[in-house]
Structure formats: C-alpha cells, structure tokens
Scaffold this motif. Structure first.
Motif, PDB file in Angstrom:
ATOM      1  N   ARG A 155     -32.526  -6.005 -10.298  1.00 11.20           N
ATOM      2  CA  ARG A 155     -31.152  -6.536 -10.307  1.00 11.20           C
ATOM      3  C   ARG A 155     -30.257  -5.619  -9.481  1.00 11.20           C
ATOM      4  O   ARG A 155     -30.566  -4.427  -9.323  1.00 11.20           O
ATOM      5  CB  ARG A 155     -30.636  -6.674 -11.741  1.00 11.20           C
ATOM      6  N   SER A 159     -37.007 -15.705  -7.948  1.00  9.14           N
ATOM      7  CA  SER A 159     -35.944 -14.928  -7.288  1.00  9.14           C
ATOM      8  C   SER A 159     -34.686 -15.774  -7.179  1.00  9.14           C
ATOM      9  O   SER A 159     -34.761 -16.994  -6.976  1.00  9.14           O
ATOM     10  CB  SER A 159     -36.390 -14.490  -5.886  1.00  9.14           C
ATOM     11  N   SER A 163     -34.439 -10.676  -9.069  1.00  8.43           N
ATOM     12  CA  SER A 163     -35.790 -11.227  -9.119  1.00  8.43           C
ATOM     13  C   SER A 163     -36.515 -10.740 -10.361  1.00  8.43           C
ATOM     14  O   SER A 163     -36.257  -9.632 -10.852  1.00  8.43           O
ATOM     15  CB  SER A 163     -36.586 -10.851  -7.864  1.00  8.43           C
ATOM     16  N   MET A 216     -29.544  -9.894  -4.640  1.00  7.01           N
ATOM     17  CA  MET A 216     -30.783 -10.556  -5.057  1.00  7.01           C
ATOM     18  C   MET A 216     -31.143 -10.120  -6.481  1.00  7.01           C
ATOM     19  O   MET A 216     -31.111  -8.944  -6.812  1.00  7.01           O
ATOM     20  CB  MET A 216     -31.909 -10.192  -4.093  1.00  7.01           C
ATOM     21  N   THR A 238     -24.438 -14.142  -5.823  1.00  7.52           N
ATOM     22  CA  THR A 238     -25.450 -14.902  -6.564  1.00  7.52           C
ATOM     23  C   THR A 238     -24.841 -15.334  -7.892  1.00  7.52           C
ATOM     24  O   THR A 238     -24.361 -14.500  -8.654  1.00  7.52           O
ATOM     25  CB  THR A 238     -26.696 -14.031  -6.827  1.00  7.52           C
ATOM     26  N   GLU A 263     -22.216  -7.998  -7.265  1.00  2.08           N
ATOM     27  CA  GLU A 263     -22.998  -8.761  -6.285  1.00  2.08           C
ATOM     28  C   GLU A 263     -23.541 -10.054  -6.889  1.00  2.08           C
ATOM     29  O   GLU A 263     -23.947 -10.957  -6.157  1.00  2.08           O
ATOM     30  CB  GLU A 263     -24.157  -7.907  -5.779  1.00  2.08           C
ATOM     31  N   ALA A 264     -23.581 -10.126  -8.211  1.00  5.99           N
ATOM     32  CA  ALA A 264     -24.079 -11.325  -8.887  1.00  5.99           C
ATOM     33  C   ALA A 264     -23.235 -11.592 -10.123  1.00  5.99           C
ATOM     34  O   ALA A 264     -22.729 -10.668 -10.761  1.00  5.99           O
ATOM     35  CB  ALA A 264     -25.545 -11.159  -9.276  1.00  5.99           C
ATOM     36  N   VAL A 317     -31.260 -15.975  -4.979  1.00  5.81           N
ATOM     37  CA  VAL A 317     -30.852 -15.523  -3.650  1.00  5.81           C
ATOM     38  C   VAL A 317     -29.330 -15.471  -3.528  1.00  5.81           C
ATOM     39  O   VAL A 317     -28.640 -16.379  -4.024  1.00  5.81           O
ATOM     40  CB  VAL A 317     -31.438 -16.480  -2.584  1.00  5.81           C
ATOM     41  N   PRO A 318     -28.763 -14.460  -2.863  1.00  5.86           N
ATOM     42  CA  PRO A 318     -27.310 -14.406  -2.640  1.00  5.86           C
ATOM     43  C   PRO A 318     -26.815 -15.640  -1.892  1.00  5.86           C
ATOM     44  O   PRO A 318     -27.498 -16.175  -1.017  1.00  5.86           O
ATOM     45  CB  PRO A 318     -27.138 -13.144  -1.778  1.00  5.86           C
TER      46      PRO A 318
END
Length: 532
Positions: free
Chosen positions: A60, A23, A3, A1, A202, A173-174, A25-26
C-alpha cells in the motif's frame, strides 16, 4: 498502487477468499461489491492495515485516506481536530507534545523527546496543519463558524464531509471509503458523487447504493466464489458480465456432461467385448472431460412480492392542516393532501426536514401503529374505506419482540397460517431450513429488515409505509424491494435516499425543504426537469 498477493481469510469453516491476488491502479475508481457477509469490510480492513490477512502480503502507499463507517466516533472532538487526525503520525506527535507541556516539571528526557516530536511535526507539515485543514473544510462547504464546534453538533451530511476532509488530509495517494452514503440525504449523495468523480488517486468504495456505484466507479471488484474478480465498468455492467461468464461456464459444463454420458454408455456396452482399445481410449477421454465443479456463488437473492387481501377504497387517505412542533421549531406546518389508491409517493429532503415526523403524524390515530410518545399538535387525518396499513419503521429492530424464534414471531401475525406457509415466506427472504428457529434477539440489522418484510408479505396490507427500508440491506435485497414496489398494486408511502428507488418507484413526490413541503404530482425525472 494498492496490491494484494495470495491473501486468504477464513473464519472457522467459512472461507471469505482464498489465494487472492489483485491490484488497484491509480486513476481508477473501484466499487467493492458482494452480499452481506461476503467479506467486503474485512477486505477493506486488510487494505488499510487494520487487519492482517491469515496468508499473503499487501502493498500500500505510505499515505492512505480512509473514510470510516462510524460517523459518531469523533463526536467528542472539534471539527478541525477531527480533520487533522487523518494524519496519524502528526496527530500522535501533537498529542504527546501537549502532554509533555502540561507537566509541572520537565525532565531532560522530556526535553530531548520534545525535540524529536518537533522534528516529526515539521516533517508532517504540522505547523500549517490547522490552516491546511481549514482550506479543505472550506472546499467541502463546511463554514468557518463550524470549525471550532464539536462533531456532535453537526448534521449527518456535514459529518461525512468532515470525515472526507479527514481522509483527504495529508494528500493521500489512495482513498478508501466504507459505506460513504450511509445516513446521507439525496442532495449530499449527489454532492459526494460529483466530488469523487474528480478524484485522481486510487479510489476503492464499498456501497449498497446502485446508482452511486454506477455514477462514480470505473471498475468493480466483486467478492464472490471465494475470490475477487475485477470487472470494467460500474455495478450494472459487472452484473451483466458476471451473468454472461457464469452462463458460459454452465453451458460448457452441460455439454461436457452430455459427452461424458455418451462415452460412459459406450464403455458400459463394450467393456467386456472385443473393442477393448476403443473402450480404453474412451475412458481416457472421460477423465479428460471430467467436469470441474463450479464454485458456488455466495450471492443470495430474496424474492419479495407484496399482495393485498383486498383492495382499499379509491380514496385511501385525506389529511388537513397537519402541524407538528418540537419546542419552538415548526417541523410540519399545516400540510394537507389527498391520496388515491395505487399512488406511490416518495418523501424526499434533507435529514431532519420532517419526513419521519409526517409519517408518525399520519399514523397517530391508526390502531396498533401509533407511536405512544408522539402527539399531533393540530390537524385531522382520515383513513379511507378498507384501509389496511403495513408499516416498516426506521428503527425496525424495536418492533421485533425478543424471546421468540423467527418462525414463532412471524406466526403471531396470522395464527391460521400453516407451518409450510410460514416456512415458505421465510425461505423467500433467505431464512432457510434451521434459520426459522433462530432467536429474534440474535438477528443482524439486515435480518431484522428481511423479517419485517416477511410480516408484510404474510399480512398482505393494501397500504405500505416504509421509512428508510434500505439502511441494512445489500444490493440484491434492495433490487428485489425495488421490483416488488413497482409491481405492487396497492398504495405506497416511502422515505428513502436511494436514487433508483425514487426514480423507478415514485409516481408522486413530497419534497421537504426550508420553505415547507412541495406536493409534486409526477415522477422524479419530471421533478428534476422542473427544478434544474
């Protein structure tokens, strides 16, 4: 996530966004949209931590993968090292360890520091870093033979794949991508679309490629009205939803204004009479209904329309056995074709395949447009009756003379044009008011492109030749160009990697590959059907 909460960013009097909370979202893939200057790259830098917001907070994940816009930043490094740089703590530890080992003599402090660095390297899986990076590169179709090469030796599409491997290194993760399709050919763009559709973290991407956004994104975060609004769906769905919301607000405001006018009329007629209680209640109603001013959109839509002074003859261009070599490499090999009035030909193929070279070959004997440093090795080119060419080169900035204002530069191409005509054309292309007096040397890439469009609108040629015109345009300008080329009644030669332009404009294709140039008489959908 990822945001952001209550972030604000402004430069002087210009507000990019104010008190924004959003936000990401994954599992969702977001397109970050907005016109040039809206603040897309600024917001992306806030998300990555490169830039601190003037107000507000950002949350983050610990590991972010970032695809940089500058493809040339790593030219001095090996491909494998460029990938490992995606893990910043690991790369910093490896570099510091190497510097200590290079010392002629090490101190006790150096020895202790080496122990700390080995701990960081172990925690970050540094002992398998090269093999992990190699697996990523192989999965992205970068051959083992290229892993030890310098980045400067790779082609544009290969560089983007290496930089994508860099962004993915360390299992982020993003994934944040700033203009990932820049300098990519159509095949590479399609590959990237397929890859990103399978990414399960994400994803946030800035792009001016409408087809790319519609193909990849599940949501759209649009920067406008000094805020960021998230819409469900790709770019086209966002535009439709945004238009509907705006129309509803404008309609509601119009109804309120009408009601306020009726109430004010009653107040004016009876304020001094015996109906004071009714007047008072209506004044309160006016206060309640008072229209809130709609925030102003920062989207500006250029209006492009290409006309002709007079049509060309039916046979626009004929060329035979065009051949061009660079050293021992044959780029164009005895290519011949005839072009008829009204045809719209898109030149497709990998970067470096010879598309720009062919355009230069066709213009090699055309007065005023020939490249003085370019010579044709063999072949003949015959322009037809009344052929008048308007040319948009890839390096568009090199065609704009400095030392002039925007209006002065444009006026040179038709000294008989009135000041009003010049202002009108400049206004169409968003050079409004005082911007006509802007020095040509101060123009951005997008402004340079729009100014050359002004020249083509003013001079009204019957043949338009474009070499990658969308490179510095935002989505609004690209859409306006698309519509203008569809409506244009003259002849078009167009080099582009924009899927929608090829699909919606072309009536004929010249496809460049290792076997030469395929001359396909038909639109892109038919060509795809033949080659699938």
């Amino acid at each position: 996530m990822i945001s952001v909460s209550n972030i604000s960013m402004r430069y002087g009097s210009k507000v990019l966004f104010e008190e924004v909370s959003v936000s990401f979202v994954p599992g969702r893939r977001y397109g970050l949209t907005g016109p040039n200057g809206a603040g897309k790259s600024t917001f992306m830098k806030i998300l990555t931590g490169e830039l601190e917001p003037q107000k507000g907070t950002v949350v983050r994940p610990r590991k972010l993968g970032v695809l940089r816009q500058d493809q040339f930043a790593f030219d001095a490094y090996r491909v494998i090292d460029t990938v490992i740089m995606g893990n910043k703590p690991l790369w910093a530890a490896l570099e510091e360890r190497d510097r200590i080992y290079e010392k002629a003599e090490m101190t006790n402090e150096d020895g202790m520091r080496l122990g700390e660095l080995e701990g960081v390297i172990g925690d970050e899986d540094g002992y398998t870093a090269e093999s992990d990076a190699a697996v990523l590169l192989q999965g992205l179709d970068i051959d083992d033979a290229l892993h030890e090469r310098k980045m400067s030796e790779l082609q544009g599409g290969q560089k983007v794949r290496v930089l994508l491997a860099q962004a993915l290194f360390g299992k982020p993760e993003a994934l944040l991508l700033d203009e990932p399709t820049n300098y990519l050919d159509l095949d590479s763009i399609h590959w990237l679309q397929d890859f990103l559709q399978k990414y399960d973290g994400t994803l946030i991407a800035i792009s001016h490629d409408r087809h790319f956004l519609n193909s990849v994104t599940t949501h759209t975060a649009d920067i406008d009205y000094q805020t960021i609004i998230v819409y469900t769906g790709g770019y086209d769905e966002m535009v439709m939803a945004k238009t509907q919301v705006r129309s509803t607000l404008e309609s509601q405001n119009a109804q309120r204004e009408k009601k306020i006018a009726q109430l004010n009329d009653f107040i004016a007629r009876f304020a001094a009479g015996t109906r004071s209680s009714q007047v008072t209640s209506r004044r309160k109603e006016v206060e309640r209904l008072q229209t809130n001013e709609l925030a102003r959109s920062n989207i500006q839509r250029p209006y492009i329309r290409f006309d002709q002074v007079r049509p060309s003859g039916k046979h626009v261009l004929e060329f035979k056995h065009i051949t061009k070599l660079y050293g021992e490499q044959t780029v164009i090999d005895a290519f011949s074709a005839n072009i008829l009035r009204g045809e719209k030909i898109c030149l497709m193929g990998r970067n470096g395949a010879g598309k720009t070279t062919l355009l230069k070959s066709l213009l090699a004997n055309y007065p005023g447009l020939a490249d003085k440093d370019f010579t044709l090795d063999s072949g003949s080119v015959f322009w037809g009756h009344e052929a008048q060419v308007g040319y948009f080169p890839q390096d568009v900035g090199a065609t704009i003379e400095h030392g002039l204002t925007v209006a002065e530069w444009l006026h040179r191409f038709d000294p008989k044009a009135t000041v009003e005509e010049i202002r009108g054309i400049l206004g169409q292309m968003l050079f409004s008011g005082e911007e006509g007096g802007k020095p040509t040397k101060a123009l951005s890439g997008g402004e340079q492109a729009r100014l050359v469009f002004c020249k083509l609108i003013l001079t009204k040629p019957n043949i338009l030749i474009f070499d990658e015109p969308t490179n510095h345009l935002d989505l609004e300008a690209i859409n306006a160009l698309n519509i203008a080329l569809q409506r244009y009644e003259g002849t078009v030669l167009l080099v582009t990697h924009d899927h929608d332009l090829i699909d919606e404009v072309a009536t004929r294709l010249w496809h460049f590959d290792t076997n030469g140039i395929e001359d396909f008489q038909g639109p892109y959908e038919e060509w795809k059907g033949k080659h699938n």
